[in-house]
Design a protein around this motif. Structure first.
Motif, PDB file in Angstrom:
ATOM      1  N   ALA A   1      -5.974  31.230 -24.004  1.00 23.88           N
ATOM      2  CA  ALA A   1      -4.586  31.334 -23.652  1.00 23.88           C
ATOM      3  C   ALA A   1      -4.438  32.551 -22.300  1.00 23.88           C
ATOM      4  N   GLY A   2      -5.302  33.552 -22.503  1.00 26.51           N
ATOM      5  CA  GLY A   2      -5.327  34.375 -21.491  1.00 26.51           C
ATOM      6  C   GLY A   2      -6.075  33.860 -20.098  1.00 26.51           C
ATOM      7  N   TRP A   3      -7.179  33.083 -20.400  1.00 24.60           N
ATOM      8  CA  TRP A   3      -7.444  32.056 -19.323  1.00 24.60           C
ATOM      9  C   TRP A   3      -6.662  31.260 -18.477  1.00 24.60           C
ATOM     10  N   ALA A   4      -5.793  30.783 -19.323  1.00 21.25           N
ATOM     11  CA  ALA A   4      -4.776  29.869 -18.652  1.00 21.25           C
ATOM     12  C   ALA A   4      -3.631  30.558 -18.260  1.00 21.25           C
ATOM     13  N   ARG A   5      -3.584  31.860 -18.002  1.00 16.79           N
ATOM     14  CA  ARG A   5      -2.664  32.592 -17.741  1.00 16.79           C
ATOM     15  C   ARG A   5      -1.202  32.467 -18.254  1.00 16.79           C
ATOM     16  N   MET A   6      -1.266  32.746 -19.418  1.00 17.56           N
ATOM     17  CA  MET A   6       0.038  32.280 -20.405  1.00 17.56           C
ATOM     18  C   MET A   6       0.516  33.708 -20.405  1.00 17.56           C
ATOM     19  N   PRO A   7       1.940  33.787 -20.217  1.00 18.99           N
ATOM     20  CA  PRO A   7       2.723  35.192 -20.091  1.00 18.99           C
ATOM     21  C   PRO A   7       2.201  36.284 -21.347  1.00 18.99           C
ATOM     22  N   LEU A   8       2.259  37.370 -20.729  1.00 18.14           N
ATOM     23  CA  LEU A   8       1.536  38.337 -21.699  1.00 18.14           C
ATOM     24  C   LEU A   8       2.794  38.698 -22.752  1.00 18.14           C
ATOM     25  N   LEU A   9       4.093  38.706 -22.627  1.00 19.06           N
ATOM     26  CA  LEU A   9       5.097  39.312 -23.648  1.00 19.06           C
ATOM     27  C   LEU A   9       5.262  37.923 -24.749  1.00 19.06           C
TER      28      LEU A   9
ATOM     29  N   LEU B   1      -7.854  22.684 -22.232  1.00 22.59           N
ATOM     30  CA  LEU B   1      -6.851  23.395 -21.370  1.00 22.59           C
ATOM     31  C   LEU B   1      -5.558  22.692 -21.205  1.00 22.59           C
ATOM     32  N   ALA B   2      -5.562  21.263 -20.985  1.00 21.03           N
ATOM     33  CA  ALA B   2      -4.422  20.362 -20.969  1.00 21.03           C
ATOM     34  C   ALA B   2      -3.402  20.666 -22.168  1.00 21.03           C
ATOM     35  N   TRP B   3      -4.204  20.434 -23.494  1.00 22.32           N
ATOM     36  CA  TRP B   3      -3.529  20.648 -24.813  1.00 22.32           C
ATOM     37  C   TRP B   3      -2.881  21.940 -24.715  1.00 22.32           C
ATOM     38  N   LEU B   4      -3.509  23.107 -24.456  1.00 23.93           N
ATOM     39  CA  LEU B   4      -2.913  24.562 -24.547  1.00 23.93           C
ATOM     40  C   LEU B   4      -1.830  24.508 -23.578  1.00 23.93           C
ATOM     41  N   GLU B   5      -1.953  24.095 -22.423  1.00 19.11           N
ATOM     42  CA  GLU B   5      -0.704  24.304 -21.345  1.00 19.11           C
ATOM     43  C   GLU B   5       0.312  23.233 -21.780  1.00 19.11           C
TER      44      GLU B   5
ATOM     45  N   SER C   1      -8.384  39.709 -26.941  1.00 19.03           N
ATOM     46  CA  SER C   1      -9.308  38.542 -26.390  1.00 19.03           C
ATOM     47  C   SER C   1      -8.245  37.922 -25.444  1.00 19.03           C
ATOM     48  N   TRP C   2      -7.107  38.061 -25.426  1.00 19.98           N
ATOM     49  CA  TRP C   2      -6.262  37.575 -24.286  1.00 19.98           C
ATOM     50  C   TRP C   2      -6.437  37.991 -23.090  1.00 19.98           C
ATOM     51  N   ALA C   3      -6.825  39.417 -23.066  1.00 24.82           N
ATOM     52  CA  ALA C   3      -7.197  40.210 -21.994  1.00 24.82           C
ATOM     53  C   ALA C   3      -8.730  39.641 -21.405  1.00 24.82           C
ATOM     54  N   ILE C   4      -9.540  39.638 -22.321  1.00 24.01           N
ATOM     55  CA  ILE C   4     -10.953  39.106 -22.041  1.00 24.01           C
ATOM     56  C   ILE C   4     -10.604  37.551 -20.983  1.00 24.01           C
ATOM     57  N   GLY C   5      -9.829  36.655 -21.729  1.00 23.91           N
ATOM     58  CA  GLY C   5      -9.571  35.363 -21.238  1.00 23.91           C
ATOM     59  C   GLY C   5      -9.065  35.657 -19.556  1.00 23.91           C
ATOM     60  N   ARG C   6      -8.177  36.664 -19.473  1.00 22.77           N
ATOM     61  CA  ARG C   6      -7.649  36.830 -18.115  1.00 22.77           C
ATOM     62  C   ARG C   6      -8.823  37.511 -17.091  1.00 22.77           C
TER      63      ARG C   6
END
Length: 88
Positions: A55-63, A28-32, A3-8
């Motif tokens: 999270a993937g769409w917002a480019r959160m770090p992978l690890l 998005l602001a809440w997530l960031e 799901s994270w990869a789909i977001g990216r």
């Protein structure tokens, strides 16, 4: 993590300029604001998978994303295993 990869991938197809609705921008602001620890909620039905996509769409770090998703989903399955193994 799929799901994270789909977001990216969606981020490339639909850039941030595509967020027209105020609720989308608020989400998005809440997530960031709360960051990767918010992914501990990935175990919640209905909410968890869209949260991982966002999270993937917002480019959160992978690890850090992988760590918090694993902790959240691991806790869910640990509880399910515990509940199913208790005599009752």
């Amino acid at each position: 993590m799929s799901s994270w990869a789909i977001g990216r991938w969606l981020r490339h197809r639909f850039p941030e300029a595509g967020l027209h609705k105020p609720r989308q921008r608020q989400a998005l602001a809440w997530l960031e604001k709360h960051g990767a620890p918010l992914l501990l909620l990935s175990w919640v039905p209905i909410v968890g998978d869209p949260l991982c996509v966002a999270a993937g769409w917002a480019r959160m770090p992978l690890l850090s994303s992988a760590l918090f998703i694993a902790l959240g989903k691991g806790a869910r399955y640990a509880v399910l295993l515990w509940v199913s193994s208790t005599p009752g």
